[in-house]
Design a protein around this motif. Structure first.
Motif, PDB file in Angstrom:
ATOM      1  N   SER A 164     -29.168  -6.145  23.476  1.00 48.97           N
ATOM      2  CA  SER A 164     -30.536  -5.951  23.415  1.00 48.97           C
ATOM      3  C   SER A 164     -31.172  -7.269  22.864  1.00 48.97           C
ATOM      4  N   LEU A 165     -30.569  -7.813  21.992  1.00 49.22           N
ATOM      5  CA  LEU A 165     -31.183  -8.923  21.378  1.00 49.22           C
ATOM      6  C   LEU A 165     -30.771 -10.221  21.929  1.00 49.22           C
ATOM      7  N   VAL A 166     -29.807 -10.195  22.684  1.00 49.48           N
ATOM      8  CA  VAL A 166     -29.542 -11.374  23.605  1.00 49.48           C
ATOM      9  C   VAL A 166     -30.194 -11.393  24.833  1.00 49.48           C
ATOM     10  N   VAL A 167     -30.223 -10.272  25.710  1.00 48.82           N
ATOM     11  CA  VAL A 167     -31.001 -10.136  26.972  1.00 48.82           C
ATOM     12  C   VAL A 167     -32.588  -9.847  26.776  1.00 48.82           C
ATOM     13  N   GLY A 168     -32.959  -9.251  25.654  1.00 54.37           N
ATOM     14  CA  GLY A 168     -34.353  -8.796  25.362  1.00 54.37           C
ATOM     15  C   GLY A 168     -34.325  -7.527  25.713  1.00 54.37           C
ATOM     16  N   LEU A 169     -35.170  -6.640  25.086  1.00 59.24           N
ATOM     17  CA  LEU A 169     -35.309  -4.977  25.141  1.00 59.24           C
ATOM     18  C   LEU A 169     -35.792  -4.651  26.399  1.00 59.24           C
ATOM     19  N   GLU A 170     -36.649  -5.504  26.999  1.00 61.53           N
ATOM     20  CA  GLU A 170     -37.319  -4.773  28.165  1.00 61.53           C
ATOM     21  C   GLU A 170     -36.148  -5.126  29.520  1.00 61.53           C
ATOM     22  N   ARG A 171     -35.506  -6.243  29.595  1.00 58.89           N
ATOM     23  CA  ARG A 171     -34.576  -6.333  30.504  1.00 58.89           C
ATOM     24  C   ARG A 171     -33.364  -5.418  30.220  1.00 58.89           C
ATOM     25  N   THR A 172     -32.974  -5.170  28.871  1.00 61.53           N
ATOM     26  CA  THR A 172     -31.794  -4.236  28.682  1.00 61.53           C
ATOM     27  C   THR A 172     -32.416  -2.737  29.379  1.00 61.53           C
ATOM     28  N   PHE A 173     -33.671  -2.334  28.960  1.00 64.37           N
ATOM     29  CA  PHE A 173     -33.997  -1.236  29.429  1.00 64.37           C
ATOM     30  C   PHE A 173     -34.066  -1.106  30.988  1.00 64.37           C
ATOM     31  N   HIS A 174     -34.459  -2.122  31.556  1.00 65.23           N
ATOM     32  CA  HIS A 174     -34.410  -2.088  33.042  1.00 65.23           C
ATOM     33  C   HIS A 174     -33.016  -2.195  33.698  1.00 65.23           C
ATOM     34  N   PHE A 175     -31.885  -2.863  33.119  1.00 69.57           N
ATOM     35  CA  PHE A 175     -30.659  -2.884  33.490  1.00 69.57           C
ATOM     36  C   PHE A 175     -30.238  -1.610  33.531  1.00 69.57           C
ATOM     37  N   PHE A 176     -30.197  -0.689  32.422  1.00 69.42           N
ATOM     38  CA  PHE A 176     -29.581   0.552  32.104  1.00 69.42           C
ATOM     39  C   PHE A 176     -30.501   1.736  32.875  1.00 69.42           C
ATOM     40  N   PHE A 177     -31.662   1.641  33.241  1.00 71.40           N
ATOM     41  CA  PHE A 177     -32.243   2.746  33.837  1.00 71.40           C
ATOM     42  C   PHE A 177     -32.704   2.389  35.447  1.00 71.40           C
ATOM     43  N   GLN A 178     -31.949   1.528  36.124  1.00 71.06           N
ATOM     44  CA  GLN A 178     -32.213   1.573  37.418  1.00 71.06           C
ATOM     45  C   GLN A 178     -31.722   2.804  38.165  1.00 71.06           C
ATOM     46  N   TRP A 179     -32.364   3.092  39.301  1.00 69.20           N
ATOM     47  CA  TRP A 179     -32.074   4.206  39.949  1.00 69.20           C
ATOM     48  C   TRP A 179     -30.747   4.484  40.280  1.00 69.20           C
ATOM     49  N   HIS A 180     -30.047   3.393  40.967  1.00 65.96           N
ATOM     50  CA  HIS A 180     -28.870   3.448  41.418  1.00 65.96           C
ATOM     51  C   HIS A 180     -27.772   3.324  40.286  1.00 65.96           C
ATOM     52  N   LYS A 181     -27.880   3.137  39.093  1.00 62.18           N
ATOM     53  CA  LYS A 181     -27.104   2.940  37.946  1.00 62.18           C
ATOM     54  C   LYS A 181     -27.339   4.475  37.105  1.00 62.18           C
ATOM     55  N   VAL A 182     -28.053   5.373  37.396  1.00 62.56           N
ATOM     56  CA  VAL A 182     -28.156   6.574  36.538  1.00 62.56           C
ATOM     57  C   VAL A 182     -26.886   7.233  36.148  1.00 62.56           C
ATOM     58  N   LYS A 183     -26.117   7.361  37.145  1.00 66.04           N
ATOM     59  CA  LYS A 183     -24.855   7.839  36.726  1.00 66.04           C
ATOM     60  C   LYS A 183     -23.870   7.099  35.930  1.00 66.04           C
ATOM     61  N   GLY A 184     -23.871   5.595  35.764  1.00 68.98           N
ATOM     62  CA  GLY A 184     -23.096   5.274  34.898  1.00 68.98           C
ATOM     63  C   GLY A 184     -23.724   4.948  33.697  1.00 68.98           C
ATOM     64  N   SER A 185     -25.191   4.952  33.617  1.00 72.55           N
ATOM     65  CA  SER A 185     -25.822   5.061  32.221  1.00 72.55           C
ATOM     66  C   SER A 185     -25.800   6.321  31.572  1.00 72.55           C
ATOM     67  N   ALA A 186     -25.767   7.340  32.205  1.00 67.17           N
ATOM     68  CA  ALA A 186     -25.699   8.865  31.852  1.00 67.17           C
ATOM     69  C   ALA A 186     -24.150   8.903  30.990  1.00 67.17           C
ATOM     70  N   ALA A 187     -23.164   8.211  31.803  1.00 60.49           N
ATOM     71  CA  ALA A 187     -21.872   8.467  31.304  1.00 60.49           C
ATOM     72  C   ALA A 187     -21.846   7.705  30.179  1.00 60.49           C
ATOM     73  N   PHE A 188     -22.185   6.407  30.028  1.00 62.73           N
ATOM     74  CA  PHE A 188     -22.055   5.478  29.068  1.00 62.73           C
ATOM     75  C   PHE A 188     -22.668   5.934  27.714  1.00 62.73           C
ATOM     76  N   PHE A 189     -24.170   6.338  27.764  1.00 57.24           N
ATOM     77  CA  PHE A 189     -24.642   6.865  26.792  1.00 57.24           C
ATOM     78  C   PHE A 189     -24.071   8.113  26.245  1.00 57.24           C
ATOM     79  N   GLY A 190     -23.802   9.158  27.306  1.00 65.59           N
ATOM     80  CA  GLY A 190     -23.113  10.319  26.893  1.00 65.59           C
ATOM     81  C   GLY A 190     -22.022  10.113  26.060  1.00 65.59           C
ATOM     82  N   GLY A 191     -21.157   9.164  26.511  1.00 64.67           N
ATOM     83  CA  GLY A 191     -20.122   8.870  25.689  1.00 64.67           C
ATOM     84  C   GLY A 191     -20.237   8.355  24.411  1.00 64.67           C
ATOM     85  N   ILE A 192     -21.140   7.813  24.222  1.00 58.88           N
ATOM     86  CA  ILE A 192     -21.615   7.292  22.786  1.00 58.88           C
ATOM     87  C   ILE A 192     -22.102   8.440  21.976  1.00 58.88           C
TER      88      ILE A 192
END
Length: 139
Positions: free
Chosen positions: A47-75
């Motif tokens: 988040s500090l390297v890329v920026g909060l907004e770009r990090t948020f947009h990376f993880f919460f794109q519609w086509h990356k929902v499955k990967g984001s859910a698995a990643f954050f669910g694993g955490i």
């Protein structure tokens, strides 16, 4: 020349420490404390390297929902106390999220002096070609 801000330098340090803690957590038989600290540091560093907004947009794109859910669910599962299962789910999410980056990384590593030589060895070369999407044939 690209200017790197102090925030980005701190972010790189956080991400590096996060990867180191995750590595130690796995090395010490999935120690949940080290894995949790590593996950938090890695996400903070990203988040500090890329920026909060770009990090948020990376993880919460519609086509990356499955990967984001698995990643954050694993955490979350690691934080709850099941580190082995959580890391497996997190690894699956990481692969889904960053699979588009793997070909770029492999092609970059092929240009490096020592690592490029290793990636061009016969058995490893086929695997690296498959990851990078390269259609070279070794006929």
């Amino acid at each position: 020349m690209i200017q790197i801000t102090d925030t980005q330098k701190i972010g790189v340090s956080f991400a590096a420490f996060g990867v180191a803690f995750i590595f130690l957590g796995v090395l010490l038989l999935f120690d949940k404390g080290l894995l949790a600290i590593g996950n938090i540091l890695f996400l903070a560093g990203l988040s500090l390297v890329v920026g909060l907004e770009r990090t948020f947009h990376f993880f919460f794109q519609w086509h990356k929902v499955k990967g984001s859910a698995a990643f954050f669910g694993g955490i979350v599962i690691v934080l709850v106390g099941w580190p082995l299962i959580g890391m497996c789910i997190e690894l699956y999410g990481f692969i889904l999220l960053f699979s588009g980056f793997f070909p770029v990384a492999v092609n970059f590593l092929r240009r490096m002096p020592v690592i490029g030589t290793i990636l061009n060895l016969p058995g490893i070369s086929r695997f690296a070609d498959r990851i990078s999407g390269d259609s070279r044939s070794n006929v």
